[in-house]
Write an enzyme that holds these catalytic residues in place. Structure first.
Site, mmCIF file in Angstrom:
data_model
loop_
_atom_site.group_PDB
_atom_site.id
_atom_site.type_symbol
_atom_site.label_atom_id
_atom_site.label_comp_id
_atom_site.label_asym_id
_atom_site.label_seq_id
_atom_site.Cartn_x
_atom_site.Cartn_y
_atom_site.Cartn_z
ATOM 1 N N ASP A 136 0.879 -1.169 0.000
ATOM 2 C CA ASP A 136 0.000 0.000 0.000
ATOM 3 C C ASP A 136 0.926 1.230 0.000
ATOM 4 O O ASP A 136 2.128 1.101 0.252
ATOM 5 C CB ASP A 136 -0.870 -0.032 1.269
ATOM 6 C CG ASP A 136 -1.591 1.267 1.495
ATOM 7 O OD1 ASP A 136 -2.237 1.759 0.555
ATOM 8 O OD2 ASP A 136 -1.514 1.810 2.626
ATOM 9 N N ASP A 190 -0.183 5.151 0.918
ATOM 10 C CA ASP A 190 -0.440 6.136 1.980
ATOM 11 C C ASP A 190 -0.498 5.471 3.345
ATOM 12 O O ASP A 190 -1.291 4.558 3.568
ATOM 13 C CB ASP A 190 -1.758 6.871 1.703
ATOM 14 C CG ASP A 190 -1.676 7.686 0.425
ATOM 15 O OD1 ASP A 190 -0.738 8.485 0.322
ATOM 16 O OD2 ASP A 190 -2.522 7.497 -0.460
ATOM 17 N N GLU A 249 -0.786 11.213 5.044
ATOM 18 C CA GLU A 249 -2.134 11.779 5.146
ATOM 19 C C GLU A 249 -2.168 13.143 5.840
ATOM 20 O O GLU A 249 -2.575 14.133 5.240
ATOM 21 C CB GLU A 249 -3.090 10.792 5.848
ATOM 22 C CG GLU A 249 -3.345 9.506 5.057
ATOM 23 C CD GLU A 249 -4.157 9.701 3.768
ATOM 24 O OE1 GLU A 249 -4.428 10.843 3.380
ATOM 25 O OE2 GLU A 249 -4.492 8.693 3.132
ATOM 26 N N GLY A 303 -10.199 7.345 -1.264
ATOM 27 C CA GLY A 303 -10.274 8.040 -2.547
ATOM 28 C C GLY A 303 -10.589 9.508 -2.339
ATOM 29 O O GLY A 303 -11.555 9.861 -1.663
ATOM 30 N N LYS A 356 -11.610 11.951 -4.434
ATOM 31 C CA LYS A 356 -12.863 12.465 -5.013
ATOM 32 C C LYS A 356 -14.055 11.975 -4.186
ATOM 33 O O LYS A 356 -14.978 12.725 -3.885
ATOM 34 C CB LYS A 356 -13.001 11.999 -6.477
ATOM 35 C CG LYS A 356 -11.989 12.638 -7.408
ATOM 36 C CD LYS A 356 -12.278 12.341 -8.859
ATOM 37 C CE LYS A 356 -11.977 10.919 -9.262
ATOM 38 N NZ LYS A 356 -10.573 10.546 -9.241
ATOM 39 N N LYS A 416 -5.861 19.510 -6.261
ATOM 40 C CA LYS A 416 -5.292 18.915 -5.031
ATOM 41 C C LYS A 416 -4.089 18.035 -5.367
ATOM 42 O O LYS A 416 -3.055 18.082 -4.676
ATOM 43 C CB LYS A 416 -6.389 18.106 -4.308
ATOM 44 C CG LYS A 416 -5.918 17.363 -3.077
ATOM 45 C CD LYS A 416 -5.714 15.889 -3.358
ATOM 46 C CE LYS A 416 -4.873 15.213 -2.321
ATOM 47 N NZ LYS A 416 -4.692 13.780 -2.556
ATOM 48 N N THR A 428 -5.097 3.180 -3.325
ATOM 49 C CA THR A 428 -6.272 3.959 -3.692
ATOM 50 C C THR A 428 -5.871 5.318 -4.245
ATOM 51 O O THR A 428 -6.637 5.960 -4.954
ATOM 52 C CB THR A 428 -7.126 4.136 -2.415
ATOM 53 O OG1 THR A 428 -7.559 2.858 -2.021
ATOM 54 C CG2 THR A 428 -8.312 5.017 -2.624
ATOM 55 N N ASN A 463 0.480 10.735 -7.635
ATOM 56 C CA ASN A 463 0.984 10.841 -6.257
ATOM 57 C C ASN A 463 2.027 9.754 -5.964
ATOM 58 O O ASN A 463 3.010 9.997 -5.267
ATOM 59 C CB ASN A 463 -0.150 10.699 -5.240
ATOM 60 C CG ASN A 463 -1.216 11.769 -5.396
ATOM 61 O OD1 ASN A 463 -0.961 12.802 -5.979
ATOM 62 N ND2 ASN A 463 -2.400 11.500 -4.875
HETATM 63 C C1 XBP Z 1 -5.364 6.188 0.475
HETATM 64 C C2 XBP Z 1 -6.513 6.993 0.110
HETATM 65 C C3 XBP Z 1 -6.327 8.159 -0.798
HETATM 66 C C4 XBP Z 1 -5.469 9.266 -0.207
HETATM 67 C C5 XBP Z 1 -5.542 10.531 -1.035
HETATM 68 O O1 XBP Z 1 -5.795 4.939 0.976
HETATM 69 O O2 XBP Z 1 -7.620 6.700 0.510
HETATM 70 O O3 XBP Z 1 -7.594 8.673 -1.103
HETATM 71 O O4 XBP Z 1 -5.963 9.590 1.081
HETATM 72 O O5 XBP Z 1 -5.179 10.308 -2.363
HETATM 73 P P1 XBP Z 1 -4.837 3.642 0.922
HETATM 74 P P2 XBP Z 1 -6.127 10.734 -3.574
HETATM 75 O O6 XBP Z 1 -3.618 3.976 1.699
HETATM 76 O O7 XBP Z 1 -5.639 2.572 1.611
HETATM 77 O O8 XBP Z 1 -4.592 3.313 -0.504
HETATM 78 O O9 XBP Z 1 -6.609 12.123 -3.273
HETATM 79 O O10 XBP Z 1 -5.263 10.670 -4.802
HETATM 80 O O11 XBP Z 1 -7.262 9.749 -3.630
HETATM 81 MG MG MG Z 2 -2.899 3.143 3.509
#
Ligand code: XBP
Ligand code: MG
Length: 256
Positions: free
Chosen positions: A13, A15, A22, A56, A58, A89, A127, A132
């Site tokens: 994964d 983030d 985050e 996500g 959006k 963003k 996600t 990014n």
């Molecule tokens: C990550 C997310 C993403 C990020 C923001 O979850 O949920 O939406 O917070 O990125 P994970 P975007 O770590 O479970 O993949 O704005 O590009 O969606």
């Molecule tokens: Mg994560």
């Protein structure tokens, strides 16, 4: 006795797992985009923690609007407007990554280098938006690091985001491997659910926002991947032989 599998690929994964992006990454980028769009929205640390229930960007914006500005969702072309706000963003997030302000978490670079040496395949199942992932990898591991990953599954490549297993199914399919040949590394309950639903053994390294979440079903829950000089703290799971996660330990966990 069950036949032991040899680890073929590690599915990371992004983030919270590769880097704690985050609170001081995505959250700031969302707020900067809101400002650019003349919105008086401000996602503070606590509110953002609640909004993270929806994966996500959006989808997270839409979720926020459902609570705080539902009338605006009735406007025609609202999906396009959200997409353009989110694009802004993403630009802010990329700029932030270029400054190098968000480092990789303990043990991440070490483990990636070791897995490459051992010829274990690397993949990403996230996600977040592909731009990014590129920005984070380039700023932390260098320009060429994108080539180290055989498969990168990101963002809208699948219609349903985590906790749905779709991104993991997509990545496994691209790798041509079964879940029994792989291990996933995640930081969140939504990520764990996605990986477990795809039958993957899943190791959790908790992150800033996810420490109090439910990680039932994870093979092990650790503070981070650890370094020989900075061992992880084991929060749940079997006693392990050393304080840092390496190739050998991932093999053991996968066959646990
Ligand atoms: C990550 C997310 C993403 C990020 C923001 O979850 O949920 O939406 O917070 O990125 P994970 P975007 O770590 O479970 O993949 O704005 O590009 O969606
Ligand atoms: Mg994560």
């Amino acid at each position: 006795m069950n036949k032991k599998h040899k680890l073929q690929a590690v599915l990371f994964d992004v983030d919270g797992t590769l880097a704690d992006t985050e609170q001081d990454g995505h959250r700031l980028a969302f707020n900067a985009a809101f400002k650019q769009f003349n919105l008086d929205w401000n996602w503070d640390i606590e509110l953002y923690g609640q909004l993270l229930a929806v994966t996500g960007g959006k989808e997270r914006i839409r979720h926020y609007m459902e609570i705080y500005d539902p009338a605006a969702l009735e406007k025609p072309d609202i999906a396009d407007w959200i997409a353009s706000l989110h694009k802004t963003k993403t630009k802010f997030f990329e700029d932030l990554m270029e400054t190098g302000s968000i480092p990789l978490r303990p043990g991440v670079a070490r483990l990636i280098h070791e897995l490459r040496q051992k010829e274990v395949r690397l993949a990403i199942a996230t996600t977040t938006t592909m731009d990014n992932v590129t920005a984070l990898l380039k700023s932390t591991l260098g320009e060429e690091s994108m080539d180290w990953f055989d498969v990168i599954g990101a963002g809208d490549i699948v219609p349903l985001k985590k906790p749905a297993p779709d991104i993991y199914h997509w990545v496994l399919n691209q790798l041509g491997l079964t879940p029994q040949q792989c291990i996933a590394i995640e930081d969140s309950e939504n990520g764990l659910k996605a990986a477990l639903s795809a039958d993957l053994t899943t190791l959790i390294t908790v992150s800033g926002y996810t420490q109090a979440q439910n990680f039932e079903g994870a093979v092990s829950v650790l503070s981070d991947l650890g370094e020989p000089s900075q061992p992880y703290i084991r929060l749940n799971g079997p006693a392990l032989t050393q304080g840092w996660v390496d190739y050998h330990m991932l093999n053991t966990l996968m066959n646990h």
